[in-house]
Each structure stands twice: as structure tokens, then as C-alpha cells.
Design a protein around this motif. Structure first.
Motif, short mmCIF file in Angstrom:
data_model
loop_
_atom_site.label_atom_id
_atom_site.label_comp_id
_atom_site.label_asym_id
_atom_site.label_seq_id
_atom_site.Cartn_x
_atom_site.Cartn_y
_atom_site.Cartn_z
N LEU A 230 0.83 -1.21 0.00
CA LEU A 230 0.00 0.00 0.00
C LEU A 230 0.86 1.25 0.00
O LEU A 230 0.56 2.22 -0.70
CB LEU A 230 -0.92 0.00 1.22
N ARG A 231 1.94 1.24 0.78
CA ARG A 231 2.83 2.41 0.80
C ARG A 231 3.47 2.63 -0.57
O ARG A 231 3.63 3.77 -1.02
CB ARG A 231 3.90 2.24 1.89
N LEU A 232 3.86 1.54 -1.21
CA LEU A 232 4.46 1.65 -2.53
C LEU A 232 3.45 2.21 -3.53
O LEU A 232 3.78 3.13 -4.31
CB LEU A 232 4.95 0.28 -3.01
N ILE A 233 2.24 1.68 -3.49
CA ILE A 233 1.21 2.14 -4.42
C ILE A 233 0.91 3.61 -4.18
O ILE A 233 0.74 4.40 -5.12
CB ILE A 233 -0.07 1.29 -4.28
N ILE B 113 -9.03 9.20 -7.59
CA ILE B 113 -9.90 8.13 -7.09
C ILE B 113 -9.06 6.96 -6.58
O ILE B 113 -9.32 6.42 -5.49
CB ILE B 113 -10.85 7.65 -8.21
N PHE B 114 -8.08 6.58 -7.34
CA PHE B 114 -7.25 5.44 -6.98
C PHE B 114 -6.48 5.70 -5.68
O PHE B 114 -6.47 4.87 -4.77
CB PHE B 114 -6.26 5.15 -8.12
N ARG B 115 -5.88 6.89 -5.58
CA ARG B 115 -5.08 7.17 -4.38
C ARG B 115 -5.97 7.33 -3.15
O ARG B 115 -5.56 6.93 -2.03
CB ARG B 115 -4.26 8.44 -4.59
N ALA B 116 -7.16 7.86 -3.30
CA ALA B 116 -8.07 8.00 -2.16
C ALA B 116 -8.39 6.65 -1.56
O ALA B 116 -8.42 6.48 -0.33
CB ALA B 116 -9.35 8.72 -2.59
N ARG B 117 -8.60 5.64 -2.40
CA ARG B 117 -8.89 4.31 -1.88
C ARG B 117 -7.66 3.71 -1.18
O ARG B 117 -7.77 3.11 -0.11
CB ARG B 117 -9.31 3.37 -3.02
N VAL B 118 -6.49 3.92 -1.75
CA VAL B 118 -5.27 3.38 -1.14
C VAL B 118 -5.05 4.03 0.23
O VAL B 118 -4.72 3.33 1.22
CB VAL B 118 -4.06 3.65 -2.07
N ARG B 119 -5.25 5.30 0.34
CA ARG B 119 -5.05 5.99 1.63
C ARG B 119 -6.10 5.53 2.64
O ARG B 119 -5.83 5.44 3.84
CB ARG B 119 -5.10 7.49 1.42
N GLU B 120 -7.30 5.26 2.15
CA GLU B 120 -8.35 4.74 3.04
C GLU B 120 -7.94 3.37 3.61
O GLU B 120 -8.13 3.11 4.81
CB GLU B 120 -9.65 4.63 2.25
#
Length: 241
Positions: free
Chosen positions: A15-18, A230-237
Motif C-alpha cells: 500500500l505504501r508503494l502504491i 480516485i485510486f489514491r483515495a482508496r489506497v489511503r483509506e
């Protein structure tokens, strides 16, 4: 996080990498959604120079050297208004105008730049494609895989356009290399077959097409902006869960 939730989501290290990739690649693409617009404008300016000269040399009557004084302006060869707009000035007793030489150098450098950028981007998308495929193992990201792959597809298409743009620019330079821009040589052509205007028109059309493709490339990259958010918001969630 419950055990079943952990199985749905990527591990924290992934997740951190993404998140890192999404953050910095989005910023990188903000630049490449704007820079091609400026480059396209520059190409269109150069194309207008070639068209103006071709228009002039298609109809102008050929004169002998108007002045024996070196550096006097060539009355027949200079297109009306072009000197003030572009700096391109044909002078008696001189060779190819320095501004045309600089224009061709700049087009050649731009061809090198876009080719290198396209090659780098295509290689980066190869790696991104593999990483995106591995995310299918995590159901928590399943609904975003379409967005992520659309980003990659847009960038891959942009990379292909960069390669084509470089080809068009270099072919335009090939055509211009067939023209001797010294006043004496131009007048000799104008007294004969008048082939020079045809070469200039064709070179300008290649520059125009390269400019159009640069705009398409910028549009493709700009399309990624909303998808990255959108993609980063989900990863941070998921990171904060």
C-alpha cells in the motif's frame, strides 16, 4: 484490521508503494499534460514561417540582386510581415538566415526529446502493467482495476504518439535539407521549376501533424487526473484502516 479484511487488502508495504507511485506519478503527469501544449504552439509557429515563405515564393516574380551592398534585404524573397514576426531575414550576399538554421536545430532537439520521453514511458508502462495485474489478488482494489489500467493505457498510447511525433519531425527536417536557402539558389529555383515551395508546404504539414499529435498526447495524460485521485483515495483509506 480483522483477519478476513486483511486478506482482502494488500499488505501495508505494498500500500505504501502504491501510494508513493500514485502521488508522484500524478504530479509527473501534471507536467506532461501541459508541456506538449507549449511544444505544439512552437511547432505551429515554425509551420507558419514555412507556409509564409512558400506562399511568397509560389507567386513572386524573380528579381536580380537588388543591391550590391552586403546585408541589404532581399526584396523578392522576404515574405511581408514575416521578418518582424519571426526574425527570418533574407539578405543580399548572405546564405541561409540564422533564424532558419536555429529553427531546424530546435526541431531536431525536440525530436530527440520526445523520442527519449516516449521510450522511457513505454518501458515504465511495461512495469506498471505487471504491477497492476498483481493487484487483482486483492478484492479491496478490484473495483479500481479498471481505472488503473485506463491510466496505463492512456500513458502507453501517449508513448506511442511520442515516437510517431519524433518520426514526423525528422522527416520534416529531411525535406528542408533538400532546400538551399541561399538567395542565389532560391532565385535559381524560382526561375526554373519552383520546387522549393512544394518542399516547404510538405514540411509544414508534417510539423502541423506533429503538433496535433502533441495535443492528443496531452489530452490522454490529462484524462488520468481524476482517475489518479480516485485510486489514491482508496489506497489511503486502506492504509488508515
Amino acid at each position: 484490521m480483522a483477519a478476513d479484511e486483511a486478506q482482502l487488502s494488500p499488505p501495508e508495504s505494498l500500500l505504501r508503494l502504491i501510494d508513493n507511485l500514485a502521488r508522484f506519478h500524478r504530479q509527473h503527469e501534471e507536467y506532461y499534460s501541459q508541456a506538449p501544449l507549449q511544444q505544439a504552439g512552437g511547432l505551429q509557429e515554425r509551420s507558419r514561417v514555412l507556409k509564409a515563405l512558400a506562399d511568397r515564393w509560389s507567386v513572386v516574380g524573380v528579381r536580380e540582386q537588388a543591391s550590391a551592398v552586403a546585408s541589404a534585404g532581399a526584396e523578392d524573397l522576404n515574405a511581408p510581415g514575416l521578418v518582424a514576426e519571426s526574425g527570418v531575414l533574407f539578405m543580399e550576399g548572405e546564405g541561409e538566415p540564422a533564424e532558419l538554421q536555429r529553427m531546424k536545430r530546435e526541431v531536431g532537439l525536440l525530436a530527440d526529446d520526445v523520442e527519449q520521453t516516449g521510450a522511457w514511458l513505454a518501458n515504465a508502462m511495461e512495469q506498471a502493467w505487471d504491477l497492476a495485474g498483481s493487484l487483482a489478488a486483492y478484492p479491496a482494489l478490484a473495483d479500481l482495476l479498471g481505472e488503473r489500467h485506463r491510466i496505463i493505457a492512456n500513458d502507453w498510447q501517449s508513448a506511442a504518439l511520442q515516437s510517431l511525433i519524433a518520426r514526423l519531425l525528422r522527416r520534416a527536417l529531411d525535406l528542408l535539407a533538400r532546400v538551399d536557402f541561399a538567395p542565389a539558389a532560391l532565385r535559381a529555383d524560382l526561375r526554373g521549376a519552383r520546387k522549393v515551395p512544394a518542399y516547404l508546404y510538405s514540411a509544414s504539414e508534417l510539423l502541423d501533424r506533429a503538433a496535433d499529435l502533441m495535443l492528443e498526447s496531452a489530452t490522454l495524460v490529462h484524462d488520468n487526473e481524476h482517475r489518479w485521485r480516485i485510486f489514491r483515495a482508496r489506497v489511503r483509506e486502506l492504509e488508515s484502516a
